[in-house]
Scaffold this active site. Sequence first.
Site, PDB file in Angstrom:
ATOM      1  N   ILE A   1       0.896  -1.148   0.000  1.00 16.54           N
ATOM      2  CA  ILE A   1       0.000   0.000   0.000  1.00 16.54           C
ATOM      3  C   ILE A   1       0.940   1.204   0.000  1.00 16.54           C
ATOM      4  O   ILE A   1       1.552   1.531   1.017  1.00 16.54           O
ATOM      5  CB  ILE A   1      -0.921   0.016   1.228  1.00 16.54           C
ATOM      6  CG1 ILE A   1      -1.794  -1.233   1.252  1.00 16.54           C
ATOM      7  CG2 ILE A   1      -1.813   1.269   1.206  1.00 16.54           C
ATOM      8  CD1 ILE A   1      -2.642  -1.360   2.495  1.00 16.54           C
ATOM      9  N   PRO A   2       1.104   1.879  -1.137  1.00 12.33           N
ATOM     10  CA  PRO A   2       2.254   2.774  -1.338  1.00 12.33           C
ATOM     11  C   PRO A   2       2.133   4.142  -0.693  1.00 12.33           C
ATOM     12  O   PRO A   2       2.053   5.174  -1.371  1.00 12.33           O
ATOM     13  CB  PRO A   2       2.331   2.878  -2.860  1.00 12.33           C
ATOM     14  CG  PRO A   2       0.909   2.731  -3.305  1.00 12.33           C
ATOM     15  CD  PRO A   2       0.283   1.746  -2.358  1.00 12.33           C
ATOM     16  N   CYS A   3       2.173   4.170   0.638  1.00 10.28           N
ATOM     17  CA  CYS A   3       2.102   5.453   1.330  1.00 10.28           C
ATOM     18  C   CYS A   3       3.344   6.299   1.059  1.00 10.28           C
ATOM     19  O   CYS A   3       3.320   7.524   1.261  1.00 10.28           O
ATOM     20  CB  CYS A   3       1.905   5.252   2.822  1.00 10.28           C
ATOM     21  SG  CYS A   3       3.096   4.161   3.603  1.00 10.28           S
ATOM     22  N   HIS A   4       4.422   5.681   0.566  1.00  7.97           N
ATOM     23  CA  HIS A   4       5.622   6.462   0.244  1.00  7.97           C
ATOM     24  C   HIS A   4       5.396   7.374  -0.959  1.00  7.97           C
ATOM     25  O   HIS A   4       6.191   8.279  -1.203  1.00  7.97           O
ATOM     26  CB  HIS A   4       6.802   5.519  -0.039  1.00  7.97           C
ATOM     27  CG  HIS A   4       6.564   4.542  -1.157  1.00  7.97           C
ATOM     28  ND1 HIS A   4       5.854   3.368  -0.978  1.00  7.97           N
ATOM     29  CD2 HIS A   4       6.929   4.574  -2.467  1.00  7.97           C
ATOM     30  CE1 HIS A   4       5.806   2.719  -2.129  1.00  7.97           C
ATOM     31  NE2 HIS A   4       6.440   3.425  -3.044  1.00  7.97           N
TER      32      HIS A   4
END
Length: 287
Positions: A252-255
């Site tokens: 889950i690409p919170c970056h």
Amino acid sequence: MNQTTPIPALDDGYHYKVMRRAIDLLDAAEEPLSLQQIAAEMGMSPAHFQRLFSRWVGVSPKRYQQYLQLGQAKEMLRERSTTLEAAHEVGLSGTGRLHDLFLRWEAMSPGEYARAGEGLTIYWGWFDSPFGLALVMGTEKGICGLALAAEMGEDAAMQDLMSRWPKAEFIEDPMMLRPWVLTAFGAEDGSLDKAPLYLIGAPFQIKVWEALLRVPSGHVTTYSDIANAIGSPRAVRAVGTAVGRNPVSWLIPCHRALRKSGALGGYHWGLPVKRAMLAFEAARAEA
């Protein structure tokens, strides 16, 4: 140290570990390193290391270091900013997201979430990853947690994930998780059944994480764009909190969430890890 399960590279495990060490070295360097310096650290000739790195990452070591520069995030925001509504309309929330690996996900119901994991069995294991040691957790339905310990340490990473579901039963079983982890980090081709996600969070958090899943690799978005996408344009601060509470890093690409100014903002697993992830994805997108 906990025993780790290595993830094989596209050719073999040795080269995979060399590339992981090289990425760590480049990210930690205070100034750009020459090809000769990096190759010497890896115990290879410059020509061989250049070929190996370019094949694995997609660009040369010199180009990759350019992606690690502080101004890269602002450039990505200008050139690769994703409006989430538009991304959804053109299909980027489907086969374009997460390298085609995570097309199926399921969320825990609000009632189940309120029980803090009671009655839930969560399996866990340590794995090598391109971004350092990774703690991966999952239920029979899919991956529910992925912590990166390079900055925060192994004990803190374990405590961080376990504290999110304090009433769950935790069982060490890396082999159960291994096929999903191989797919997660690109060591094997993905399929609809190989790497599902099981999102465990409050309803608002789930909405934010679902929006993050619509940001394609190599692109970025802003906290305010996420707030607009979930129908809560004034909830930018709450969105930032939900992004920071994402338990499944990388997948889950919170970056990929930045401030409007292009600043990286915070990152739960450490800003050096966030910079490395963005550089890695930007390099591969260019390639």
